[in-house]
Design an enzyme around this catalytic site. Sequence first.
Site, short mmCIF file in Angstrom:
data_model
loop_
_atom_site.label_atom_id
_atom_site.label_comp_id
_atom_site.label_asym_id
_atom_site.label_seq_id
_atom_site.Cartn_x
_atom_site.Cartn_y
_atom_site.Cartn_z
N LYS A 128 16.71 -10.91 -2.10
CA LYS A 128 15.91 -11.60 -3.11
C LYS A 128 16.67 -12.74 -3.77
O LYS A 128 16.09 -13.77 -4.10
CB LYS A 128 15.41 -10.61 -4.17
CG LYS A 128 14.32 -9.72 -3.61
CD LYS A 128 13.59 -8.98 -4.72
CE LYS A 128 12.45 -8.16 -4.12
NZ LYS A 128 11.86 -7.23 -5.07
N LYS A 211 8.65 -7.42 7.11
CA LYS A 211 7.86 -6.46 6.35
C LYS A 211 6.62 -7.12 5.74
O LYS A 211 6.71 -8.27 5.30
CB LYS A 211 8.77 -5.91 5.24
CG LYS A 211 8.28 -4.71 4.51
CD LYS A 211 9.26 -4.30 3.43
CE LYS A 211 9.28 -5.27 2.26
NZ LYS A 211 9.99 -4.82 1.06
N LYS A 214 4.31 -8.71 -0.71
CA LYS A 214 3.59 -9.52 -1.70
C LYS A 214 4.21 -10.90 -1.82
O LYS A 214 3.56 -11.85 -2.23
CB LYS A 214 3.67 -8.86 -3.08
CG LYS A 214 3.05 -7.50 -3.15
CD LYS A 214 3.39 -6.84 -4.49
CE LYS A 214 3.40 -5.33 -4.33
NZ LYS A 214 3.75 -4.60 -5.52
P1 TYM Z 1 6.93 -2.19 -4.54
O1 TYM Z 1 6.11 -2.58 -5.71
O2 TYM Z 1 7.55 -3.25 -3.72
O3 TYM Z 1 6.07 -1.28 -3.56
C1 TYM Z 1 5.38 -0.12 -3.97
C2 TYM Z 1 5.47 0.94 -2.87
O4 TYM Z 1 4.94 0.42 -1.65
C3 TYM Z 1 5.88 0.59 -0.61
N1 TYM Z 1 5.79 -0.55 0.32
C4 TYM Z 1 5.60 -0.44 1.64
N2 TYM Z 1 5.46 0.64 2.44
C5 TYM Z 1 5.28 0.41 3.77
N3 TYM Z 1 5.22 -0.84 4.32
C6 TYM Z 1 5.37 -1.94 3.55
N4 TYM Z 1 5.29 -3.16 4.09
C7 TYM Z 1 5.57 -1.77 2.14
N5 TYM Z 1 5.74 -2.63 1.10
C8 TYM Z 1 5.88 -1.87 0.01
C9 TYM Z 1 7.23 0.61 -1.30
O5 TYM Z 1 8.21 1.27 -0.51
C10 TYM Z 1 6.90 1.35 -2.58
O6 TYM Z 1 6.96 2.76 -2.37
N6 TYM Z 1 11.33 -0.80 -6.51
C11 TYM Z 1 9.96 -0.36 -6.26
C12 TYM Z 1 9.21 0.04 -7.50
C13 TYM Z 1 9.85 1.09 -8.35
C14 TYM Z 1 9.98 2.47 -8.03
C15 TYM Z 1 10.61 3.05 -9.17
C16 TYM Z 1 9.64 3.25 -6.93
C17 TYM Z 1 10.38 0.89 -9.59
N7 TYM Z 1 10.84 2.09 -10.08
C18 TYM Z 1 10.91 4.41 -9.18
C19 TYM Z 1 9.95 4.60 -6.96
C20 TYM Z 1 10.58 5.18 -8.08
C21 TYM Z 1 9.22 -1.50 -5.60
O7 TYM Z 1 9.58 -2.64 -5.71
O8 TYM Z 1 8.05 -1.13 -5.00
#
Ligand code: TYM
Length: 347
Positions: A128, A211, A214
């Site tokens: 990032k 991947k 967003k």
């Molecule tokens: P975020 O907002 O990027 O994504 C939310 C969830 O979606 C999953 N995900 C995917 N799974 C499969 N294929 C993809 N292309 C894909 N893109 C996203 C992510 O693995 C996630 O489970 N850091 C985290 C948010 C967070 C969090 C936490 C998660 C903050 N605190 C505590 C678990 C526990 C994030 O950026 O997710």
Amino acid sequence: MVQGGRSRTLLRIPHPMRGLVFSGIQPTSGIHLGNYLGAIRHWVRLQDSYDCIYCIVDQHALTTVHDPEAMRANTREVAAALLACGIDPQRSILFVQSHVAAHAQLAWVFNCVTPLGWLNRMTQFKEKAGKDRENAPVGLYAYPVLQAADILVYKATHVPVGEDQKQHLELARDIAGAFNRRFGEGFFPLPEPMILGEATRVMSLRDGTKKMSKSDPSDQSRINLTDDAEAIATKIRRAKSDSIEGVWFDEQNRPEASNLLTIYAALADRPRAEVEAEFRGTLFSTFKTRLAELCVEKLAPINAEMRGLLANPAHIDRVLADGAERARAIAEPILAEVYDRVGFLRL
Ligand code: TYM
């Protein structure tokens, strides 16, 4: 409708045998198919067997979103999407991270037990921040520490996520261990990642080696939960494919075909091998038509429900306010105990 005082199944103190699920999603923009298949679908199912806490992590999103109106709109949109997908605020806690101050408060304590070297290893920061590391915000660097605090401020035991979160969850376990060694063995559980199902890493529709995300500038690379039937069909029709006849799984040589097969299997809730056997001799274009139909069939009801919810933002806000109150009731006593252990004076 959520009302105070109504009986809820989420216990204030999680049942020791069942464990407590926590997960989060950033309101950086709407939800896409990767989020849905990799995480949210599992969050919905886990409600049947666990106490669950689901959080819209706006403080994490602040590391990249700098438009206040977009942040507010995305937060409500993500809440609507989660409700439309089947997160039940009567059974689970659904809330916004910045509404529960204990996350950031615990994160500071964790900042003081986490060696810099652990954060230097985080690949998401490197991706990032890119080449301009000097100008990357400190929040982006400390992001995984706040993530550990999100989970541990509830002493959550299970964390359902997509594959891309694996390294952050390993760090959360390490931070829990570091705190325990210094301030009391066994205080924090070591949370277990749950990386479930066929579609743990859904790839971009334009490039099967990247991947679905967003942050991809091309909207054609992802299917959003807000896309209507026509947009879904167009995106799948235009999805990158190869010129080989027939569809089968071969991640190395046919990443796009493999991704679409995985998406089909996950949406249909069928083993990938079974779907592969069905489409092995099918033309790619015919397979895409079938996939588009399946995708519309599964996503159209969610889309309709989401629209209804977004027409009533006051209802969404009530659900989130109620969720925050219930989350605080769990997090605050745990934070108070942390403060005692580290030696902050209690008056
Ligand atoms: P975020 O907002 O990027 O994504 C939310 C969830 O979606 C999953 N995900 C995917 N799974 C499969 N294929 C993809 N292309 C894909 N893109 C996203 C992510 O693995 C996630 O489970 N850091 C985290 C948010 C967070 C969090 C936490 C998660 C903050 N605190 C505590 C678990 C526990 C994030 O950026 O997710």
